[in-house]
Write an enzyme that holds these catalytic residues in place. Structure first.
Site, mmCIF file in Angstrom:
data_model
loop_
_atom_site.group_PDB
_atom_site.id
_atom_site.type_symbol
_atom_site.label_atom_id
_atom_site.label_comp_id
_atom_site.label_asym_id
_atom_site.label_seq_id
_atom_site.Cartn_x
_atom_site.Cartn_y
_atom_site.Cartn_z
ATOM 1 N N ASP A 164 -7.427 5.341 -7.665
ATOM 2 C CA ASP A 164 -7.370 4.109 -6.862
ATOM 3 C C ASP A 164 -8.383 3.014 -6.970
ATOM 4 O OD1 ASP A 164 -5.787 6.056 -5.947
ATOM 5 O OD2 ASP A 164 -5.964 5.955 -4.047
ATOM 6 N N GLU A 394 -11.384 17.661 -1.217
ATOM 7 C CA GLU A 394 -10.471 16.589 -2.235
ATOM 8 C C GLU A 394 -11.252 16.309 -3.177
ATOM 9 O OE1 GLU A 394 -9.715 12.969 -0.004
ATOM 10 O OE2 GLU A 394 -8.457 11.934 -1.459
HETATM 11 C C1 GLC Z 1 -5.546 9.084 -3.164
HETATM 12 C C2 GLC Z 1 -5.883 9.483 -4.731
HETATM 13 C C3 GLC Z 1 -4.659 9.923 -5.341
HETATM 14 C C4 GLC Z 1 -4.049 11.057 -4.842
HETATM 15 C C5 GLC Z 1 -3.760 10.812 -3.442
HETATM 16 C C6 GLC Z 1 -3.278 11.967 -2.577
HETATM 17 O O1 GLC Z 1 -4.742 8.071 -3.029
HETATM 18 O O2 GLC Z 1 -6.539 8.380 -5.500
HETATM 19 O O3 GLC Z 1 -4.926 10.351 -6.770
HETATM 20 O O4 GLC Z 1 -2.745 11.434 -5.321
HETATM 21 O O5 GLC Z 1 -4.893 10.400 -2.761
HETATM 22 O O6 GLC Z 1 -4.229 13.070 -2.820
#
Ligand code: GLC
Length: 422
Positions: A164, A394
């Site tokens: 992102d 995460e």
């Molecule tokens: C965030 C991350 C993305 C991921 C999502 C859910 O937006 O940047 O890569 O898929 O979270 O984990």
């Protein structure tokens, strides 16, 4: 702690995040089905319940658009813990969804799943039923996102990259207008603000969401007018690898589809075009802002996806190997998502420095295939250390190793089961 204790925890995490056929990345922060998370999580489910693993991908395909697109988020049910939700996106066909996609790794995960499947009749019947939809998905990428047949698909939103707030998007995103309405972010209710993107970025993320809706999701209008258009080296490389893997599966399981020859041609186009994204100045692969026609010269781990995909030449792989070695040794744990020598490096802020285990896994695969095992081993060892010290977060602070973002995270659990806890 014993290996089996970690394995049990990882399996438990998948189970607690199971919302009846699809797995949320983590409760609260991400309460829906995300595209590339689900692909990875399906692989993790293979160690728990093979039927459930295939179901994960079926649920992803349930949100497929007529044009073949598999959305980045499928809003299977309402939730007030996430923003922007289905009302803001205003998109979807059979199910509410976003109108963009995410790194198309699902075919590659299916190939991995096929290799470890023990229930062969189940494997065969699931692949026969699902592969045509995945072929449609790949054809969508090439048709809608590369209408001029350059071999390099475009992304329309930083969220599409899965990375992102990568520094690679800074300049392209700065040119996007800011949304003018007031909104309330929900991510900051779950995670410290120093680990998340800034407001200036969110304002532009939301402008793009509005822009898609105002364009009635029309591919031509969006291609011509989208204020953010980037040839994303990560997506391009992962799409290339997944197309190769998809063709392998289709051949192995005798899937017929009139688009298969087209996919082979697309592979050649990408092979011919990829070096346009190489910079002699940085000796690295980058994304390109196609509005200004400039390479985004920040060095991010997405550049190593060319090695994972087998797209970089032996000479360039050698250069990338040396680069990866220095990079890996420049933070306490490897591999930081942004090169630590960059002034934009922030070891705790999302995609501007922290370590993501699924990315480590993919990059390690690339170096292993290129016989650069020492890097692959280092990435695996560091991933193991992070997991042991901090748990199933995460992502991880590249210097302190602290777990960041959401806890009990599905893709971390899945990659742990497949790659680390062995
Ligand atoms: C965030 C991350 C993305 C991921 C999502 C859910 O937006 O940047 O890569 O898929 O979270 O984990």
């Amino acid at each position: 702690m014993k290996l089996s204790t970690y394995q049990n925890t990882a399996k438990e995490i998948l189970k607690i995040n199971d919302f009846g056929g699809y797995t949320v990345p983590t409760k609260g922060l991400y309460p829906f089905q995300w595209n590339w998370d689900s692909a990875i999580t399906a692989l993790g489910w293979m160690y728990v319940d093979e039927k459930r693993a295939w179901k994960e991908i079926e649920m992803l395909i349930a949100g497929q658009w007529q044009n073949g697109m598999l959305p980045h988020i499928i809003f299977h049910q309402e939730s007030d813990t996430y923003f922007p939700g289905p009302d803001v996106w205003g998109a979807g066909e059979k199910l509410h969804s976003t109108s963009i996609s995410q790194p198309p790794i699902v075919a590659s995960m299916m190939l991995e799943m096929a290799a470890i499947a023990t229930d062969k009749p189940l494997l065969e019947s699931k692949l026969k039923a699902m592969l045509p939809a995945i072929v449609d998905y790949h054809l969508w990428w090439y048709r809608d996102r590369d209408p001029q047949n350059t071999g390099l698909v475009s992304s329309y939103h930083p969220w599409e990259s899965g990375m992102d707030n990568s520094p690679a998007w800074d300049d392209a995103l700065a040119a996007v207008p800011q949304v003018e309405w007031e909104y309330q972010r929900r991510d900051l209710n779950h995670v410290d603000s120093d680990q998340r993107p800034h407001k200036a970025q969110y304002d532009r993320y939301l402008y793009l969401v509005d822009f898609f809706k105002k364009s009635n999701f029309d591919p031509q209008i969006i291609y011509q007018n989208c204020p953010y258009k980037v040839q994303d080296i990560g997506i391009i490389a992962m799409l290339y690898k997944a197309t190769l893997d998809l063709l392998t599966l289709c051949q192995q399981f005798k899937i017929e589809h009139q688009g298969l020859d087209q996919l082979s041609k697309e592979l050649e186009l990408t092979e011919q075009a990829i070096d346009q994204l190489w910079s002699d100045e940085t000796q690295f692969y980058h994304s390109r802002n196609t509005i200004t026609n400039e390479l985004c010269l920040d060095q991010t781990s997405a550049g190593f996806m060319t090695v994972y995909a087998g797209l970089s030449s032996p000479e360039k792989t050698q250069i990338l190997t040396e680069c990866a070695q220095t990079w890996a040794n420049s933070s306490q744990y490897s591999l930081a998502s942004t090169i630590p020598s960059s002034e934009k490096y922030e070891p705790q802020r999302y995609w501007r420095g922290p370590i993501w285990l699924h990315i480590n896994w993919m990059i390690a695969q690339g170096f292993e295939k290129s016989n650069q095992n020492f890097i692959a081993e280092k990435l695996q060892q560091d991933a193991k250390a992070l997991l042991k010290e901090s748990g199933f977060f995460e992502y991880f602070h590249a210097d302190s190793g602290q777990g960041c973002g959401g806890d009990n995270f599905s893709w971390t659990a899945a990659i742990a089961l497949h790659w680390i806890l062995k």
